[in-house]
Design a protein around this motif. Structure first.
Motif, PDB file in Angstrom:
ATOM      1  N   VAL A   5      27.573 -26.778  54.419  1.00 49.99           N
ATOM      2  CA  VAL A   5      27.243 -26.303  55.766  1.00 49.99           C
ATOM      3  C   VAL A   5      25.758 -25.931  55.765  1.00 49.99           C
ATOM      4  N   THR A   6      25.047 -26.254  56.844  1.00 54.98           N
ATOM      5  CA  THR A   6      23.615 -25.908  56.913  1.00 54.98           C
ATOM      6  C   THR A   6      23.368 -25.037  58.141  1.00 54.98           C
ATOM      7  N   GLY A   7      22.539 -23.980  57.992  1.00 61.10           N
ATOM      8  CA  GLY A   7      22.359 -23.068  59.123  1.00 61.10           C
ATOM      9  C   GLY A   7      20.970 -22.485  59.258  1.00 61.10           C
ATOM     10  N   GLY A   8      20.635 -22.130  60.491  1.00 55.82           N
ATOM     11  CA  GLY A   8      19.319 -21.568  60.810  1.00 55.82           C
ATOM     12  C   GLY A   8      18.427 -22.623  61.441  1.00 55.82           C
ATOM     13  N   GLY A   9      17.206 -22.253  61.720  1.00 56.83           N
ATOM     14  CA  GLY A   9      16.237 -23.185  62.302  1.00 56.83           C
ATOM     15  C   GLY A   9      15.092 -23.397  61.327  1.00 56.83           C
ATOM     16  N   THR A  10      14.679 -24.658  61.130  1.00 54.19           N
ATOM     17  CA  THR A  10      13.594 -24.906  60.165  1.00 54.19           C
ATOM     18  C   THR A  10      12.250 -24.438  60.726  1.00 54.19           C
ATOM     19  N   SER A  11      11.292 -24.272  59.813  1.00 53.09           N
ATOM     20  CA  SER A  11       9.940 -23.818  60.149  1.00 53.09           C
ATOM     21  C   SER A  11       8.919 -24.862  59.725  1.00 53.09           C
ATOM     22  N   ALA A  12       7.912 -25.057  60.561  1.00 55.46           N
ATOM     23  CA  ALA A  12       6.823 -25.955  60.214  1.00 55.46           C
ATOM     24  C   ALA A  12       5.530 -25.153  60.293  1.00 55.46           C
ATOM     25  N   PRO A  13       4.906 -24.839  59.144  1.00 56.96           N
ATOM     26  CA  PRO A  13       3.712 -24.004  59.165  1.00 56.96           C
ATOM     27  C   PRO A  13       2.522 -24.686  59.858  1.00 56.96           C
ATOM     28  N   ILE A  14       1.837 -23.912  60.709  1.00 55.09           N
ATOM     29  CA  ILE A  14       0.593 -24.367  61.335  1.00 55.09           C
ATOM     30  C   ILE A  14      -0.571 -23.947  60.432  1.00 55.09           C
ATOM     31  N   ASP A  15      -0.521 -22.708  59.970  1.00 52.65           N
ATOM     32  CA  ASP A  15      -1.486 -22.205  58.989  1.00 52.65           C
ATOM     33  C   ASP A  15      -0.791 -21.110  58.192  1.00 52.65           C
ATOM     34  N   VAL A 124      16.833 -28.593  63.198  1.00 51.75           N
ATOM     35  CA  VAL A 124      15.780 -29.166  62.358  1.00 51.75           C
ATOM     36  C   VAL A 124      14.583 -29.584  63.220  1.00 51.75           C
ATOM     37  N   SER A 125      13.394 -29.203  62.776  1.00 54.88           N
ATOM     38  CA  SER A 125      12.165 -29.553  63.508  1.00 54.88           C
ATOM     39  C   SER A 125      12.029 -31.061  63.625  1.00 54.88           C
ATOM     40  N   ASP A 126      11.752 -31.549  64.828  1.00 55.80           N
ATOM     41  CA  ASP A 126      11.487 -32.968  65.038  1.00 55.80           C
ATOM     42  C   ASP A 126      10.026 -33.291  64.746  1.00 55.80           C
ATOM     43  N   TYR A 127       9.160 -32.279  64.925  1.00 57.66           N
ATOM     44  CA  TYR A 127       7.720 -32.493  64.730  1.00 57.66           C
ATOM     45  C   TYR A 127       7.155 -31.405  63.831  1.00 57.66           C
ATOM     46  N   GLU A 128       6.157 -31.794  63.050  1.00 56.39           N
ATOM     47  CA  GLU A 128       5.475 -30.843  62.170  1.00 56.39           C
ATOM     48  C   GLU A 128       3.976 -31.054  62.253  1.00 56.39           C
ATOM     49  N   PRO A 129       3.201 -29.947  62.278  1.00 57.04           N
ATOM     50  CA  PRO A 129       1.752 -30.117  62.172  1.00 57.04           C
ATOM     51  C   PRO A 129       1.363 -30.332  60.705  1.00 57.04           C
ATOM     52  N   GLU A 130       0.134 -30.789  60.492  1.00 53.86           N
ATOM     53  CA  GLU A 130      -0.438 -30.806  59.139  1.00 53.86           C
ATOM     54  C   GLU A 130      -0.875 -29.364  58.872  1.00 53.86           C
ATOM     55  N   PRO A 131      -0.286 -28.674  57.883  1.00 55.59           N
ATOM     56  CA  PRO A 131      -0.625 -27.251  57.738  1.00 55.59           C
ATOM     57  C   PRO A 131      -2.096 -27.043  57.378  1.00 55.59           C
ATOM     58  N   HIS A 132      -2.692 -26.037  58.005  1.00 56.05           N
ATOM     59  CA  HIS A 132      -4.101 -25.694  57.797  1.00 56.05           C
ATOM     60  C   HIS A 132      -4.154 -24.594  56.736  1.00 56.05           C
ATOM     61  N   GLU A 133      -4.996 -24.747  55.720  1.00 53.49           N
ATOM     62  CA  GLU A 133      -5.098 -23.700  54.686  1.00 53.49           C
ATOM     63  C   GLU A 133      -5.824 -22.490  55.252  1.00 53.49           C
ATOM     64  N   GLY A 134      -5.369 -21.304  54.898  1.00 53.78           N
ATOM     65  CA  GLY A 134      -5.982 -20.086  55.418  1.00 53.78           C
ATOM     66  C   GLY A 134      -5.464 -19.807  56.811  1.00 53.78           C
ATOM     67  N   LYS A 135      -6.299 -19.209  57.649  1.00 46.15           N
ATOM     68  CA  LYS A 135      -5.880 -18.807  58.994  1.00 46.15           C
ATOM     69  C   LYS A 135      -6.852 -19.423  59.988  1.00 46.15           C
ATOM     70  N   ILE A 136      -6.335 -20.158  60.952  1.00 43.54           N
ATOM     71  CA  ILE A 136      -7.195 -20.785  61.963  1.00 43.54           C
ATOM     72  C   ILE A 136      -7.887 -19.680  62.754  1.00 43.54           C
ATOM     73  N   SER A 137      -9.200 -19.797  62.916  1.00 46.40           N
ATOM     74  CA  SER A 137      -9.953 -18.790  63.660  1.00 46.40           C
ATOM     75  C   SER A 137      -9.496 -18.769  65.123  1.00 46.40           C
ATOM     76  N   SER A 138      -9.536 -17.594  65.725  1.00 46.91           N
ATOM     77  CA  SER A 138      -9.067 -17.501  67.111  1.00 46.91           C
ATOM     78  C   SER A 138     -10.246 -17.339  68.066  1.00 46.91           C
ATOM     79  N   LYS A 139     -11.388 -17.914  67.700  1.00 44.85           N
ATOM     80  CA  LYS A 139     -12.558 -17.757  68.557  1.00 44.85           C
ATOM     81  C   LYS A 139     -12.585 -18.727  69.737  1.00 44.85           C
ATOM     82  N   ARG A 140     -12.030 -19.917  69.502  1.00 42.23           N
ATOM     83  CA  ARG A 140     -12.089 -20.914  70.580  1.00 42.23           C
ATOM     84  C   ARG A 140     -11.108 -20.577  71.709  1.00 42.23           C
ATOM     85  N   ASP A 141     -11.449 -21.019  72.927  1.00 42.60           N
ATOM     86  CA  ASP A 141     -10.578 -20.733  74.067  1.00 42.60           C
ATOM     87  C   ASP A 141      -9.307 -21.571  74.049  1.00 42.60           C
TER      88      ASP A 141
END
Lengths: 243, 243
Positions: A5-15, A124-141
């Motif tokens: 049995v499989t349960g929960g929702g998968t995660s796809a890291p952005i960063d 299960v996630s249908d789409y995944e980003p390419e994970p970014h190392e570190g933390k994406i800066s939040s300066k851009r709009d």
């Protein structure tokens, strides 16, 4: 009977701090595993880190209980049950909960155990980003997150285990009943599944969770809402899987 | 002392089944609230749906306990504690956990209560997609999720409560110590915060969680790793906020 049995929702890291997740509590999977254990099965329960777990999900002491003695008694009964099934339950936690980890865990169980029955309600996630190392800066709009389609894990199950009775799940949102059943039928064929359990979020949110049990070339069974919905699902599947 | 604490990671829905979340267990917030309650404070605890909660997070009965009597005794002691603080703890759950819900909940507490101290460890989404109604089809090979920057809730706190002692949190990933402290210093100025607690995920993951307590025009205090890290944080803040 050996069951996975499989349960929960998968995660796809952005960063390192942000993830895309499929919302799923893991409650259905936990309930299915409990039913299977109570029917004497041996169960491999693959789950994401935050998913609700069989029996453990009921182990919280209600601190607001007016009569704490009853809570203690309830937990004692739960522990008796837990001990009686403990050696037949194999929890298989995913570390992060990615699709790749899920595929690995499922493949390992299906290729090393002689599994009779597989329930795959994990969202299960249908789409995944390419994970970014570190933390994406939040300066851009604005930020655009490019994602690629993930491999469909369920489509590989039949290769890993030619004989398993395979139960897939199809969750839609606000789709009419005929269309939902049609999509579940297509899913059976493309996933080489014996059964696809179809349901709609709109019903779930409205408190009338209904299941459509769709099998290729067989009549669709409708399971009406009710507290014992998962028991009825497992009861049907048990009969069909034995044949 | 009246205190507000925020915990968990906010969610930004992509569609009816997928969300972007900031990963955060809510453990730090829960521990801060417990410390504040034990110091006699009245606490408003604003939290996301899946966040760990003060005291409740310890209410799980360990089903594997060899000596269940000890578990029962532990839970009895927890219930005594829970009852002794119950009327000073106000849980304020967010329904979905969006940034907008968070801003509303925090504004309401700060503008209706005479709050002395605010700890804001909640991990708040910097970007949000425009939510898609229904479920995005997974037929395409690629998907791009356009996101816009969210309003910075912490920057409005000083408008809602000119006198609150405001503690912000800055989590970075793999940034050197001087840079981390510099960013925390900038955050104090732009957020009009009295203190910014800076930490790095790399330390957390390596099991050496270290806190830098950064205040404009004051020396930075370093809190070494240890089980009582949150107690030491609250102890410092308590002294500073009283002045």
């Amino acid at each position: 009977m050996k069951v996975v049995v499989t349960g929960g929702g998968t995660s796809a890291p952005i960063d390192d701090v942000r993830v895309i997740t499929n919302v799923s509590t893991g409650r259905t999977a936990a309930a299915i595993t409990e039913c299977c254990l109570e029917r004497g099965a041996e169960v491999w329960h693959i789950h994401t880190p935050s998913a609700q777990l069989p029996f453990l999900r009921s182990a919280g002491f209600n601190l607001d209980a007016a009569d704490p003695r009853r809570e203690h008694e309830r937990l004692d009964r739960l522990q008796v049950k837990w001990r009686s099934v403990g050696d037949r339950l194999h929890l298989r936690p995913l570390e992060v909960g990615t699709v790749a980890e899920y595929a690995d865990a499922l493949r390992i169980v299906l290729t090393t155990q002689d599994v009779d029955l597989a329930f795959l309600p994990m969202a299960v996630s249908d789409y995944e980003p390419e994970p970014h190392e570190g933390k994406i800066s939040s300066k851009r709009d604005e930020l655009s997150i490019p994602c690629k389609r993930t491999p469909k894990v369920i489509r590989a199950v039949r290769d890993w285990s030619p004989t398993v009775y395979l139960v897939g799940f199809k969750l839609q949102s606000n789709v009419d009943r005929d269309e939902l059943i049609r999509q579940a039928h297509d899913a059976c064929l493309i996933n080489r599944a014996d059964l696809t359990v179809a349901n709609d979020l709109t019903d779930v949110k409205a408190g009338r969770h209904t299941l459509y049990l769709v099998r290729p070339g067989r009549p669709t069974a409708l399971l009406e809402p009710g507290a014992d919905l998962t028991d009825r699902l497992v009861e049907h599947v048990w009969e069909w899987a034995k044949k």
